[in-house]
Design a protein around this motif. Structure first.
Motif, PDB file in Angstrom:
ATOM      1  N   ASN A 120       0.844  -1.186   0.000  1.00 27.23           N
ATOM      2  CA  ASN A 120       0.000   0.000   0.000  1.00 27.23           C
ATOM      3  C   ASN A 120       0.886   1.245   0.000  1.00 27.23           C
ATOM      4  N   PRO A 121       0.863   2.069  -1.051  1.00 25.21           N
ATOM      5  CA  PRO A 121       1.696   3.273  -1.064  1.00 25.21           C
ATOM      6  C   PRO A 121       1.422   4.231   0.094  1.00 25.21           C
ATOM      7  N   ALA A 122       0.184   4.278   0.572  1.00 30.71           N
ATOM      8  CA  ALA A 122      -0.121   5.162   1.699  1.00 30.71           C
ATOM      9  C   ALA A 122       0.592   4.689   2.961  1.00 30.71           C
ATOM     10  N   VAL A 123       0.655   3.384   3.175  1.00 31.05           N
ATOM     11  CA  VAL A 123       1.372   2.836   4.333  1.00 31.05           C
ATOM     12  C   VAL A 123       2.866   3.080   4.184  1.00 31.05           C
ATOM     13  N   THR A 124       3.393   2.870   2.992  1.00 24.01           N
ATOM     14  CA  THR A 124       4.818   3.133   2.754  1.00 24.01           C
ATOM     15  C   THR A 124       5.145   4.600   3.004  1.00 24.01           C
ATOM     16  N   LEU A 125       4.269   5.508   2.577  1.00 22.44           N
ATOM     17  CA  LEU A 125       4.471   6.934   2.835  1.00 22.44           C
ATOM     18  C   LEU A 125       4.556   7.213   4.324  1.00 22.44           C
ATOM     19  N   LEU A 136       7.663   8.845   6.319  1.00 23.62           N
ATOM     20  CA  LEU A 136       7.554  10.041   7.148  1.00 23.62           C
ATOM     21  C   LEU A 136       8.073   9.795   8.562  1.00 23.62           C
ATOM     22  N   ARG A 137       7.905   8.578   9.043  1.00 20.87           N
ATOM     23  CA  ARG A 137       8.408   8.220  10.373  1.00 20.87           C
ATOM     24  C   ARG A 137       9.891   7.813  10.349  1.00 20.87           C
ATOM     25  N   ARG A 138      10.507   7.898   9.175  1.00 19.60           N
ATOM     26  CA  ARG A 138      11.923   7.560   8.970  1.00 19.60           C
ATOM     27  C   ARG A 138      12.224   6.107   9.328  1.00 19.60           C
ATOM     28  N   ALA A 139      11.233   5.266   9.152  1.00 14.23           N
ATOM     29  CA  ALA A 139      11.427   3.832   9.348  1.00 14.23           C
ATOM     30  C   ALA A 139      11.865   3.153   8.065  1.00 14.23           C
ATOM     31  N   ILE A 140      11.810   3.879   6.961  1.00 12.97           N
ATOM     32  CA  ILE A 140      12.245   3.357   5.665  1.00 12.97           C
ATOM     33  C   ILE A 140      12.820   4.529   4.886  1.00 12.97           C
ATOM     34  N   ALA A 141      13.964   4.310   4.231  1.00 17.93           N
ATOM     35  CA  ALA A 141      14.625   5.377   3.485  1.00 17.93           C
ATOM     36  C   ALA A 141      13.800   5.769   2.263  1.00 17.93           C
ATOM     37  N   ALA A 142      13.902   7.037   1.860  1.00 18.14           N
ATOM     38  CA  ALA A 142      13.105   7.533   0.738  1.00 18.14           C
ATOM     39  C   ALA A 142      13.336   6.748  -0.553  1.00 18.14           C
ATOM     40  N   PRO A 143      14.583   6.419  -0.923  1.00 14.14           N
ATOM     41  CA  PRO A 143      14.761   5.641  -2.167  1.00 14.14           C
ATOM     42  C   PRO A 143      14.115   4.256  -2.084  1.00 14.14           C
ATOM     43  N   VAL A 144      14.174   3.635  -0.908  1.00 15.43           N
ATOM     44  CA  VAL A 144      13.542   2.324  -0.741  1.00 15.43           C
ATOM     45  C   VAL A 144      12.023   2.475  -0.817  1.00 15.43           C
ATOM     46  N   ALA A 145      11.499   3.536  -0.205  1.00 15.70           N
ATOM     47  CA  ALA A 145      10.057   3.781  -0.263  1.00 15.70           C
ATOM     48  C   ALA A 145       9.597   3.967  -1.701  1.00 15.70           C
TER      49      ALA A 145
END
Length: 233
Positions: free
Chosen positions: A79-84, A88-97
């Protein structure tokens, strides 16, 4: 009394495996959503409530299984909304997201096409089912808000329950929202290419996605405060 697990902790999975898990999970999710919608409509004899019930139960059960199966690999966003929210919580890097969102979109399309093939439907379709109006958009905002809040709360307080919390929430949201709770931009786009029970006309998609993103961000903000443990005075 809690007991220690006899299984060793899983090592972190590399990015290719995580991306494949996200694509596979999203594809199977859409196959469940669209396939159960087609089957429900065929068997319900024109009773839309029965068709929706079958669609909702299959989707909730499928989600619980997919999150249990693939959560340890990629986190089972699907789900892209969950990934976003996790970005935002910095639990996943932007390139990985960004990679997650790309494979989620691809997987969603493949899942819809697989459902069409299973039921001997034309692979390439465009939905004609309009889902317009402020009530529909509000429903999607509330549905996505509740989904993200449920995920963050379960991860904070009872992580092992997350697959079942998400599955049960989506099953209920099929019924308490006017939009039947898409709550997922990838699902929304892919269902626009399915002229079946689960479809949504492409002209209705932008409002759904805007509401989903707004609901997800609002849930992330509130949950960040609500579920944070207070510091002792």
């Amino acid at each position: 009394m809690a007991t220690a697990s006899l299984e060793p902790p899983l090592p972190p999975f590399d990015l290719p495996r995580r991306l494949v898990a996200e694509a596979l999970g999203t594809a199977l999710l859409l196959a469940v959503v669209v396939g159960s919608g087609i089957m429900g409509e065929r068997l319900a004899g024109g009773n839309v409530a029965v068709a929706l019930l079958g669609n909702a139960l299959a989707t909730g059960a499928g989600l619980a299984v997919l999150i249990t199966m693939l959560g340890p690999v990629s986190g089972a966003h699907f789900n892209p909304a969950v990934t976003l929210v996790f970005a935002l919580r910095r639990a996943i890097a932007a390139p990985v997201a960004a990679g997650y969102v790309a494979v989620q979109m691809l997987g969603a399309l493949l899942g819809v096409w697989a459902a069409h093939l299973m039921f001997d439907r034309p692979v390439l379709q465009v939905s004609t089912t309009l889902r317009d109006g402020p009530a529909q958009a509000l429903s999607e905002g509330i549905a996505t808000f509740g989904l993200v809040a449920a995920i963050l709360a379960s991860l904070r307080f009872k992580p092992d329950s997350t697959p079942f919390v998400v599955g049960l929430y989506i099953t209920s949201a099929y019924w308490f929202t006017a939009s039947t709770s898409f709550a997922n931009p990838a699902v929304t786009v892919a269902r626009g290419l399915s002229d079946t029970f689960a479809g949504i006309a492409p002209s209705s998609v932008p409002a759904f996605i805007a509401a989903q993103i707004a609901g997800a961000v609002a849930a992330a903000g509130l949950s960040g405060w609500l579920f944070r443990e207070a510091r002792p005075a």
